[in-house]
Write an enzyme that holds these catalytic residues in place. Structure first.
Site, short mmCIF file in Angstrom:
data_model
loop_
_atom_site.label_atom_id
_atom_site.label_comp_id
_atom_site.label_asym_id
_atom_site.label_seq_id
_atom_site.Cartn_x
_atom_site.Cartn_y
_atom_site.Cartn_z
N CYS A 159 0.66 -1.71 -0.88
CA CYS A 159 0.10 0.25 0.37
C CYS A 159 0.95 0.97 -0.01
O CYS A 159 1.47 0.98 1.31
CB CYS A 159 -0.43 0.23 1.32
SG CYS A 159 -1.95 1.97 1.21
N CYS A 192 -4.28 -0.19 8.30
CA CYS A 192 -3.70 -1.57 8.81
C CYS A 192 -2.02 -1.49 9.46
O CYS A 192 -1.72 -0.45 9.60
CB CYS A 192 -2.82 -2.47 7.35
SG CYS A 192 -4.85 -2.21 6.32
N CYS A 205 -7.77 1.49 -2.56
CA CYS A 205 -6.83 1.19 -0.07
C CYS A 205 -7.24 -0.30 -1.30
O CYS A 205 -8.53 -1.23 -1.58
CB CYS A 205 -8.68 1.64 0.24
SG CYS A 205 -8.46 0.70 1.66
N GLN A 234 -21.01 -7.83 9.41
CA GLN A 234 -19.72 -7.99 8.99
C GLN A 234 -19.36 -7.84 8.12
O GLN A 234 -19.28 -8.03 7.08
CB GLN A 234 -19.48 -9.67 9.48
CG GLN A 234 -19.79 -10.56 10.51
CD GLN A 234 -19.51 -10.47 11.50
OE1 GLN A 234 -18.14 -9.68 11.69
NE2 GLN A 234 -19.73 -10.49 12.62
N TYR A 291 -27.14 -10.20 21.66
CA TYR A 291 -26.13 -8.92 20.22
C TYR A 291 -25.56 -9.26 19.47
O TYR A 291 -24.99 -9.71 18.35
CB TYR A 291 -24.54 -8.47 20.75
CG TYR A 291 -24.28 -8.96 22.15
CD1 TYR A 291 -24.09 -6.87 22.67
CD2 TYR A 291 -24.08 -9.39 23.61
CE1 TYR A 291 -24.08 -7.28 23.92
CE2 TYR A 291 -24.07 -9.48 24.91
CZ TYR A 291 -23.32 -7.87 24.68
OH TYR A 291 -23.44 -7.75 26.40
N GLU A 313 -30.69 -7.23 20.64
CA GLU A 313 -29.68 -6.34 19.95
C GLU A 313 -30.43 -4.35 20.45
O GLU A 313 -31.23 -4.60 20.56
CB GLU A 313 -29.95 -6.75 18.45
CG GLU A 313 -29.25 -5.71 17.55
CD GLU A 313 -28.59 -4.55 17.85
OE1 GLU A 313 -27.06 -6.07 17.65
OE2 GLU A 313 -27.25 -3.52 17.41
N ASP A 325 -22.21 -12.33 20.43
CA ASP A 325 -21.74 -11.55 19.65
C ASP A 325 -21.40 -10.25 20.56
O ASP A 325 -22.43 -9.23 19.36
CB ASP A 325 -21.84 -11.79 18.68
CG ASP A 325 -21.04 -11.49 17.31
OD1 ASP A 325 -20.03 -11.49 17.83
OD2 ASP A 325 -21.52 -11.53 16.13
N CYS A 340 -14.66 -10.07 19.28
CA CYS A 340 -13.97 -9.59 18.36
C CYS A 340 -12.41 -9.23 18.58
O CYS A 340 -11.72 -8.53 18.84
CB CYS A 340 -14.49 -8.17 17.61
SG CYS A 340 -15.32 -6.98 18.13
N1 SAH Z 1 -23.97 -10.72 15.35
C1 SAH Z 1 -23.86 -9.47 15.07
C2 SAH Z 1 -23.24 -8.44 15.55
C3 SAH Z 1 -22.16 -8.07 16.43
S1 SAH Z 1 -21.83 -6.57 16.26
C4 SAH Z 1 -23.61 -10.20 13.69
O1 SAH Z 1 -22.21 -11.25 13.89
O2 SAH Z 1 -23.35 -9.37 12.81
C5 SAH Z 1 -22.37 -6.16 17.78
C6 SAH Z 1 -24.30 -5.80 18.12
O3 SAH Z 1 -24.34 -5.74 19.68
C7 SAH Z 1 -24.26 -4.47 17.02
O4 SAH Z 1 -25.03 -5.12 16.71
C8 SAH Z 1 -24.49 -3.34 18.88
O5 SAH Z 1 -25.25 -2.70 17.92
C9 SAH Z 1 -25.11 -4.67 19.44
N2 SAH Z 1 -25.31 -4.62 20.58
C10 SAH Z 1 -23.76 -3.08 22.09
N3 SAH Z 1 -24.47 -3.22 22.62
C11 SAH Z 1 -25.74 -4.17 23.08
C12 SAH Z 1 -26.05 -4.36 24.39
N4 SAH Z 1 -26.61 -3.60 25.72
N5 SAH Z 1 -27.10 -5.42 24.35
C13 SAH Z 1 -27.47 -5.57 23.08
N6 SAH Z 1 -26.59 -5.46 21.63
C14 SAH Z 1 -25.37 -4.88 21.95
#
Ligand code: SAH
Length: 489
Positions: free
Chosen positions: A88, A97, A191, A315, A344, A365, A413, A440
């Site tokens: 890059c 990166c 990019c 994602q 989440y 969510e 998640d 993550c």
């Molecule tokens: N499982 C999904 C999203 C994961 S990212 C996927 O794979 O696409 C994490 C998510 O948690 C986001 O959408 C964010 O808006 C949500 N989030 C953040 N804090 C939260 C909370 N306290 N309760 C519920 N959701 C939450």
């Protein structure tokens, strides 16, 4: 390849053996979680960007703190076999990166080690193949299997979403990235981790804005219109979305702008405006309106179709997302009879994958638009055994529990800060057979696994997946089992 967390260098209180401006030679003994080389000069730690473990480098000391300093590399005296030319052209200035100078195999090894070190240091957990640490909370249990990281065959051009700050330079409107350590926006043409379609869309939108004389937002004065351009590309359907984030509702030459974007962006299916008049670094404002086309675009992962709106989380690496979700479904170990909670849940991606194999899935969510998308996605795929709720997982889950919902499996998640401790507590009280933790951030993952272990669960295996090649980010799917009365997981 060793990883070194910044918190582990804080103990040296002696007068530093080097001074600012001094040229030093140093062996590199590790790589920080930000991807900087860790050098040692007479026991003193120097962080040296661009240097790799196993190398010896010459560097100029640029700053010194109590327990560590920073130096700028001037020469590589002994090269690592993993050193690569970073392709890059703006690698140094951009900072998006951090690992392009490390071979891809080296990156994957380092990411696995990052996970292993976090589990051992923060979680005090035993890992198979690693020496047992004195502070491991329970060294008789079977150690955790951390699998090799699932990498990409071609780890470039993977991102399906670009978020580009817009600013004004002497030559006119520019869009690209914030120069490291400043708020100046630098023009970016290419990019290498972005899908080419996104690059082309951003170029077309910037050109259209320049042609029509649309002003760029100025972060110091709070004036000017266009703040960010966010673009998405759905690889499975070819659809593209353009989101214009503006400092106010009125867009001069709105129709002409839409016309130019439609003409120049193949596959554009949705042009959306989001209004953000706050003087903040937060990208999105509260108000979103569709300027042209649909309010969503459609993408597919495996055989499930998803509607994605401007503000919803989706994602960013579609090829690897499939790997991630497959691992989550595998670890959930469903037979078709289970009640599952997906905390989440975003736009319901994992929930819908799980629903095929479960009796009922409950998703929660915090972003309302994401839940609207999740409901739409369930209908779109003819999946009826899912139920989505808007709210904080740590508030909604205890309510579900009180109303008699007893999950057999819980999938979490969370964002980088990990699970809320109230949620962990409620999960422990509800005693599901299995927990699948998608993370993550290995540090908060290790912290939360320790809490689960202390509450009667055992971490069995970890599958890291490389969702973000060339960056320091690591994603993991973790299989956690309830310990039965005989102490088995
Ligand atoms: N499982 C999904 C999203 C994961 S990212 C996927 O794979 O696409 C994490 C998510 O948690 C986001 O959408 C964010 O808006 C949500 N989030 C953040 N804090 C939260 C909370 N306290 N309760 C519920 N959701 C939450």
């Amino acid at each position: 390849m060793a990883t070194v967390g910044a918190c582990n260098q804080m103990s040296d209180k002696r007068t530093p053996p080097v001074e600012t401006g001094q040229i030093v030679e140093s062996d590199i003994v590790g790589l920080t979680l930000e991807g900087e080389g860790v050098g040692r000069v007479q026991g003193f730690t120097l962080f040296i960007r661009g240097a790799l473990p196993g190398e010896r480098v010459r560097a100029k000391v640029v700053s010194i703190g109590n327990s560590f300093g920073r130096a700028r590399m001037t020469d590589v005296l002994t090269r690592s076999v993993h050193r690569r030319f970073a392709p890059c052209p703006i690698y140094e200035e951009c900072g998006g990166c951090q690992l392009q100078h490390l071979s891809y195999v080296g990156q994957l090894e380092w990411k696995r080690q990052y996970v292993v070190d976090s589990l051992m240091r923060i979680g005090k957990l035993p890992v198979a193949g690693e020496p047992v640490r004195g502070d491991a909370a329970d060294s008789v249990r079977s150690p955790i299997v951390v699998h090799p990281v699932i990498g990409m065959a071609d780890p470039w051009r993977y991102r399906n979403k670009a978020q580009v700050p817009i600013g004004q330079s002497e030559g006119g409107l520019v869009g690209g990235f914030y120069e490291q350590g400043s708020h100046d926006i630098v023009e970016m043409e290419a990019c290498l981790i972005q899908q080419e379609e996104n690059e082309q869309t951003v170029r077309a939108v910037k050109e259209a804005a320049r042609t029509l004389g649309i002003s760029a937002y100025n972060r110091s004065t709070g004036r000017g219109l266009l703040r960010h351009v966010v673009v998405r590309h759905a690889a499975a359907t070819g659809q593209r979305m353009v989101v214009l984030i503006t400092n106010g509702r009125d867009i001069p030459y709105e129709d002409e702008l839409i016309g130019l974007i439609r003409e120049q962006v193949p596959g554009v299916a949705s042009i959306v405006q989001n209004i953000n008049t706050f003087r903040t670094a937060v990208v999105f404002g509260e108000h979103t309106r569709t300027l042209w086309g649909e309010d969503v675009i459609y993408d597919e992962i495996g055989d499930i179709r998803f509607a994605i709106s401007a503000r919803s989380f989706f994602q960013v690496n579609p090829e690897q997302t499939k790997q991630l979700y497959d691992a989550a479904v595998r670890y959930a170990g469903l037979t078709g009879e289970e009640t599952v909670v997906d905390a989440y849940c975003g736009i319901g991606t994992i929930s819908l994958f799980l629903a095929r194999h479960a009796r009922r899935v409950y998703g929660v969510e915090i972003v309302p638009e994401a839940i609207e998308d999740a409901r739409r996605n369930a209908i779109l795929n003819g999946i009826h055994n899912v139920e989505f709720t808007v709210g904080a997982a740590e508030r909604v889950f205890p309510r579900w529990q009180a109303s008699g919902i007893t999950p057999d499996v819980i999938v979490v998640d969370p964002p980088r800060k990990g699970c809320d401790s109230v949620l962990i507590q409620s999960m422990l009280e509800s005693r599901p057979k299995r927990i699948v933790y998608v993370s993550c951030n290995p540090s908060t993952l290790a912290r939360d696994l320790r809490l689960l272990e202390d509450g009667g669960y055992r971490t069995v295996e970890v599958q890291p997946v490389d969702m973000f090649p060339h960056t320091v980010h690591v994603e993991c799917v973790v299989s956690v089992h309830r310990i039965d009365n005989n102490g088995n997981a």
